[in-house]
Structures are given as structure tokens and as C-alpha cells.
Design a protein around this motif. Structure first.
Motif, PDB file in Angstrom:
ATOM      1  N   GLU A   1       0.824  -1.208   0.000  1.00 48.14           N
ATOM      2  CA  GLU A   1       0.000   0.000   0.000  1.00 48.14           C
ATOM      3  C   GLU A   1       0.859   1.259   0.000  1.00 48.14           C
ATOM      4  OE1 GLU A   1      -2.879  -0.066   3.196  1.00 48.14           O
ATOM      5  OE2 GLU A   1      -4.187  -1.273   1.928  1.00 48.14           O
ATOM      6  N   PRO A   2       0.229   2.403  -0.248  1.00 48.56           N
ATOM      7  CA  PRO A   2       0.959   3.674  -0.107  1.00 48.56           C
ATOM      8  C   PRO A   2       1.441   3.853   1.333  1.00 48.56           C
ATOM      9  CG  PRO A   2      -1.150   4.007  -1.203  1.00 48.56           C
ATOM     10  CD  PRO A   2      -1.152   2.602  -0.685  1.00 48.56           C
ATOM     11  N   VAL A   3       2.443   4.692   1.500  1.00 48.50           N
ATOM     12  CA  VAL A   3       2.918   5.023   2.844  1.00 48.50           C
ATOM     13  C   VAL A   3       1.787   5.742   3.570  1.00 48.50           C
ATOM     14  CG1 VAL A   3       4.587   6.390   4.153  1.00 48.50           C
ATOM     15  CG2 VAL A   3       5.327   5.110   2.122  1.00 48.50           C
ATOM     16  N   ARG A   4       1.506   5.326   4.782  1.00 51.39           N
ATOM     17  CA  ARG A   4       0.419   5.903   5.580  1.00 51.39           C
ATOM     18  C   ARG A   4       1.006   6.687   6.740  1.00 51.39           C
ATOM     19  NH1 ARG A   4      -3.787   4.704   2.122  1.00 51.39           N
ATOM     20  NH2 ARG A   4      -4.069   2.471   1.899  1.00 51.39           N
ATOM     21  N   ASP A   5       0.466   7.885   7.006  1.00 52.51           N
ATOM     22  CA  ASP A   5       0.911   8.631   8.185  1.00 52.51           C
ATOM     23  C   ASP A   5       0.162   8.142   9.415  1.00 52.51           C
ATOM     24  OD1 ASP A   5      -1.579   9.861   8.170  1.00 52.51           O
ATOM     25  OD2 ASP A   5      -0.828  11.756   7.391  1.00 52.51           O
ATOM     26  N   ALA A   6       0.598   8.574  10.584  1.00 51.41           N
ATOM     27  CA  ALA A   6       0.033   8.092  11.844  1.00 51.41           C
ATOM     28  C   ALA A   6      -1.471   8.370  11.944  1.00 51.41           C
ATOM     29  CB  ALA A   6       0.768   8.722  13.022  1.00 51.41           C
ATOM     30  N   ALA A   7      -1.940   9.471  11.380  1.00 47.80           N
ATOM     31  CA  ALA A   7      -3.361   9.823  11.467  1.00 47.80           C
ATOM     32  C   ALA A   7      -4.249   8.769  10.798  1.00 47.80           C
ATOM     33  CB  ALA A   7      -3.609  11.191  10.840  1.00 47.80           C
ATOM     34  N   PHE A   8      -3.748   8.153   9.732  1.00 48.13           N
ATOM     35  CA  PHE A   8      -4.517   7.143   8.998  1.00 48.13           C
ATOM     36  C   PHE A   8      -5.011   6.032   9.921  1.00 48.13           C
ATOM     37  CE2 PHE A   8      -4.718   3.098   6.720  1.00 48.13           C
ATOM     38  CZ  PHE A   8      -5.546   3.407   5.653  1.00 48.13           C
ATOM     39  N   PHE A   9      -4.248   5.695  10.920  1.00 43.65           N
ATOM     40  CA  PHE A   9      -4.546   4.563  11.793  1.00 43.65           C
ATOM     41  C   PHE A   9      -5.442   4.922  12.976  1.00 43.65           C
ATOM     42  CE2 PHE A   9      -0.703   3.657   9.452  1.00 43.65           C
ATOM     43  CZ  PHE A   9      -0.972   2.390   8.959  1.00 43.65           C
ATOM     44  N   THR A  10      -5.994   6.140  12.967  1.00 45.25           N
ATOM     45  CA  THR A  10      -6.862   6.560  14.069  1.00 45.25           C
ATOM     46  C   THR A  10      -8.334   6.334  13.718  1.00 45.25           C
ATOM     47  OG1 THR A  10      -7.093   8.838  13.280  1.00 45.25           O
ATOM     48  CG2 THR A  10      -5.197   8.359  14.746  1.00 45.25           C
ATOM     49  N   SER A  11      -9.134   6.168  14.754  1.00 43.27           N
ATOM     50  CA  SER A  11     -10.581   6.017  14.557  1.00 43.27           C
ATOM     51  C   SER A  11     -11.174   7.240  13.866  1.00 43.27           C
ATOM     52  CB  SER A  11     -11.273   5.801  15.902  1.00 43.27           C
ATOM     53  OG  SER A  11     -10.869   4.590  16.474  1.00 43.27           O
ATOM     54  N   ALA A  12     -10.699   8.421  14.244  1.00 37.19           N
ATOM     55  CA  ALA A  12     -11.242   9.657  13.662  1.00 37.19           C
ATOM     56  C   ALA A  12     -10.984   9.720  12.161  1.00 37.19           C
ATOM     57  CB  ALA A  12     -10.649  10.876  14.353  1.00 37.19           C
ATOM     58  N   TRP A  13      -9.751   9.425  11.733  1.00 41.45           N
ATOM     59  CA  TRP A  13      -9.428   9.471  10.307  1.00 41.45           C
ATOM     60  C   TRP A  13     -10.263   8.440   9.558  1.00 41.45           C
ATOM     61  CZ3 TRP A  13      -8.263   7.045   5.908  1.00 41.45           C
ATOM     62  CH2 TRP A  13      -7.716   7.799   4.872  1.00 41.45           C
ATOM     63  N   GLN A  14     -10.345   7.226  10.104  1.00 40.89           N
ATOM     64  CA  GLN A  14     -11.103   6.164   9.438  1.00 40.89           C
ATOM     65  C   GLN A  14     -12.589   6.519   9.357  1.00 40.89           C
ATOM     66  OE1 GLN A  14      -9.977   3.511   7.750  1.00 40.89           O
ATOM     67  NE2 GLN A  14      -7.897   4.221   8.172  1.00 40.89           N
ATOM     68  N   GLU A  15     -13.134   7.097  10.412  1.00 35.52           N
ATOM     69  CA  GLU A  15     -14.554   7.474  10.391  1.00 35.52           C
ATOM     70  C   GLU A  15     -14.808   8.549   9.333  1.00 35.52           C
ATOM     71  OE1 GLU A  15     -18.456   6.924  11.252  1.00 35.52           O
ATOM     72  OE2 GLU A  15     -16.799   5.729  12.033  1.00 35.52           O
ATOM     73  N   ASP A  16     -13.933   9.546   9.254  1.00 35.47           N
ATOM     74  CA  ASP A  16     -14.074  10.574   8.207  1.00 35.47           C
ATOM     75  C   ASP A  16     -14.028   9.944   6.819  1.00 35.47           C
ATOM     76  OD1 ASP A  16     -14.262  12.574  10.118  1.00 35.47           O
ATOM     77  OD2 ASP A  16     -12.185  13.268   9.854  1.00 35.47           O
ATOM     78  N   ASP A  17     -13.121   8.993   6.624  1.00 42.53           N
ATOM     79  CA  ASP A  17     -13.005   8.312   5.335  1.00 42.53           C
ATOM     80  C   ASP A  17     -14.277   7.513   5.032  1.00 42.53           C
ATOM     81  OD1 ASP A  17     -11.365   7.542   2.984  1.00 42.53           O
ATOM     82  OD2 ASP A  17     -11.532   5.535   3.881  1.00 42.53           O
ATOM     83  N   LEU A  18     -14.834   6.883   6.048  1.00 38.61           N
ATOM     84  CA  LEU A  18     -16.060   6.111   5.846  1.00 38.61           C
ATOM     85  C   LEU A  18     -17.247   6.999   5.505  1.00 38.61           C
ATOM     86  CD1 LEU A  18     -15.478   3.567   8.698  1.00 38.61           C
ATOM     87  CD2 LEU A  18     -15.507   3.052   6.248  1.00 38.61           C
ATOM     88  N   VAL A  19     -17.319   8.179   6.101  1.00 38.11           N
ATOM     89  CA  VAL A  19     -18.370   9.133   5.738  1.00 38.11           C
ATOM     90  C   VAL A  19     -18.256   9.472   4.246  1.00 38.11           C
ATOM     91  CG1 VAL A  19     -19.186  11.510   6.087  1.00 38.11           C
ATOM     92  CG2 VAL A  19     -18.684  10.052   8.061  1.00 38.11           C
ATOM     93  N   ARG A  20     -17.013   9.731   3.787  1.00 38.56           N
ATOM     94  CA  ARG A  20     -16.794   9.999   2.346  1.00 38.56           C
ATOM     95  C   ARG A  20     -17.154   8.779   1.496  1.00 38.56           C
ATOM     96  NH1 ARG A  20     -12.417  12.668   4.641  1.00 38.56           N
ATOM     97  NH2 ARG A  20     -11.079  10.857   4.392  1.00 38.56           N
ATOM     98  N   SER A  21     -16.789   7.589   1.972  1.00 44.67           N
ATOM     99  CA  SER A  21     -17.065   6.358   1.222  1.00 44.67           C
ATOM    100  C   SER A  21     -18.560   6.127   1.053  1.00 44.67           C
ATOM    101  CB  SER A  21     -16.431   5.155   1.926  1.00 44.67           C
ATOM    102  OG  SER A  21     -15.030   5.238   1.891  1.00 44.67           O
ATOM    103  N   VAL A  22     -19.326   6.346   2.103  1.00 42.77           N
ATOM    104  CA  VAL A  22     -20.782   6.173   2.026  1.00 42.77           C
ATOM    105  C   VAL A  22     -21.376   7.195   1.053  1.00 42.77           C
ATOM    106  CG1 VAL A  22     -22.924   6.352   3.359  1.00 42.77           C
ATOM    107  CG2 VAL A  22     -20.973   5.052   4.283  1.00 42.77           C
ATOM    108  N   ALA A  23     -20.888   8.427   1.091  1.00 41.39           N
ATOM    109  CA  ALA A  23     -21.356   9.457   0.149  1.00 41.39           C
ATOM    110  C   ALA A  23     -20.972   9.099  -1.281  1.00 41.39           C
ATOM    111  CB  ALA A  23     -20.796  10.826   0.535  1.00 41.39           C
ATOM    112  N   ASP A  24     -19.756   8.595  -1.475  1.00 41.86           N
ATOM    113  CA  ASP A  24     -19.319   8.175  -2.813  1.00 41.86           C
ATOM    114  C   ASP A  24     -20.192   7.050  -3.350  1.00 41.86           C
ATOM    115  OD1 ASP A  24     -17.258  10.025  -3.006  1.00 41.86           O
ATOM    116  OD2 ASP A  24     -15.660   8.585  -2.537  1.00 41.86           O
TER     117      ASP A  24
END
Length: 187
Positions: A36-59
Motif C-alpha cells: 500500500e501507499p505510505v500511511r501517516d500516523a493519522a490514517f490509523f486513528t478512529s477519527a481518520w477512518q470514520e471521516d473516510d467512511l463518511v466519504r465512502s458512504v457518500a461516494d
């Protein structure tokens, strides 16, 4: 939702999956690093993942991408299946991406999940074609694609920036107008 075996289902991601997704990525951080691409520390947090999931559901609602999780009966996420870059019109195509939890490898889970994802792409999205790309040395993923009827269609030099460098990828496609049969695998 698709039942994959006695203990796993494939279901669309949903808002609220952020904490479980973060746990899954943290548990698989070393396992996924080479792929995978290099991931920063924020990627592994619940907050980052939840924000990504909100975008994923909208997509998904907008028809751009559809993301799934492989969930075990204990409620933990054990992998992802993604249909990205959905294109309509004359192309009717999407890009497939996926990963499986390191503790669930070599059980046929990835092959069954890809089969279910292809069925969804054909029956729900009415796509004609799904394409995928693997690193040259990712023989396990190439085996999963072959088990699901994908054919190799080319080589893309420096295709994606993976593990910190631009890497060559093999390109595959599966035409999904015909019936999709689940690959033989371990129960």
C-alpha cells in the motif's frame, strides 16, 4: 450482504465503522506496508477512518465508488473490497482493490470475497468489466484474480506509488456479463 463462509460476511462499509476499521488497519500495519501507499500516523486513528467512511458512504450514494468490509462473526473487520472509479456510459467499468487480514490468509476468503464483489458489480452496478492491478511479485493476489477469471492484459510501468516508490504493476480484467461462479476454495 454476502455470507462468505461460516464466520465471515461481506457487507458495505457504514458510518460508525471507524473504530473497527482503525483496529483492523493497526493489526495489519506491517502485513499491508509492502502493498500500500505510505500511511501517516493519522490514517490509523478512529477519527481518520470514520471521516473516510463518511466519504465512502457518500461516494457509494453518488455511484463513484463502493467499499465493502469483510466482517467476522465477532464484529471485527478482517479485510476490505473496493470498487473504485466506477465509470458508466460506454465503458461500464470499475477498479478492484482489496486486502485480507494477515490471520485469515490462505483460506480462500479473498477469492470468495472477490467473487461476491464481482456479482455485486454485475447485478447491482450493471458493470461490464472490472479491472485490477497487482505488484509484479504479488503472486497471492494474482492467484486470487486468476481463480475469479481475470485475465492479464498488460504491464503498467511505475503505475502506483506503493511503499514509498513508484512501482510497476500487472494489469488484469474480468468481463462480467456472463454468470459468475464462486471459485472452489476451502470452507
Amino acid at each position: 450482504m454476502f455470507r462468505l463462509d461460516a464466520e465471515h460476511v461481506l457487507r458495505p462499509v457504514r458510518v460508525g465503522d471507524g473504530a473497527a476499521m482503525a483496529r483492523a488497519y493497526l493489526a495489519n500495519r506491517e502485513h499491508l506496508e509492502p502493498w500500500e501507499p505510505v500511511r501517516d500516523a493519522a490514517f490509523f486513528t478512529s477519527a481518520w477512518q470514520e471521516d473516510d467512511l463518511v466519504r465512502s458512504v457518500a461516494d457509494a450514494a453518488a455511484g463513484r465508488n463502493v467499499r465493502f468490509v469483510i466482517e467476522s462473526d465477532d464484529g471485527e473487520i478482517r479485510g476490505r473490497m473496493n470498487l473504485n472509479n466506477v465509470v458508466r456510459g460506454a465503458f461500464r467499468n470499475a477498479d478492484l482493490g482489496y486486502w485480507i487480514d494477515a490471520t485469515r490468509l490462505r483460506r480462500g476468503l479473498a477469492s470468495r470475497a472477490v467473487s461476491a464483489t464481482l456479482t455485486f458489480a454485475r447485478d447491482e452496478l450493471m458493470l461490464h468489466r472490472v479491472q485490477a492491478a497487482t505488484l509484479l511479485h504479488n503472486e497471492a493476489s494474482q492467484h486470487v484474480l486468476a481463480a475469479n477469471g481475470f485475465e492479464r492484459i498488460g504491464l503498467a510501468p511505475r503505475y502506483l506509488r506503493i511503499a514509498g516508490s513508484w512501482q510497476d504493476h500487472l494489469l488484469f480484467q474480468r468481463l462480467i456479463d456472463e454468470p459468475i461462479t464462486a471459485p472452489a476454495g476451502r470452507p
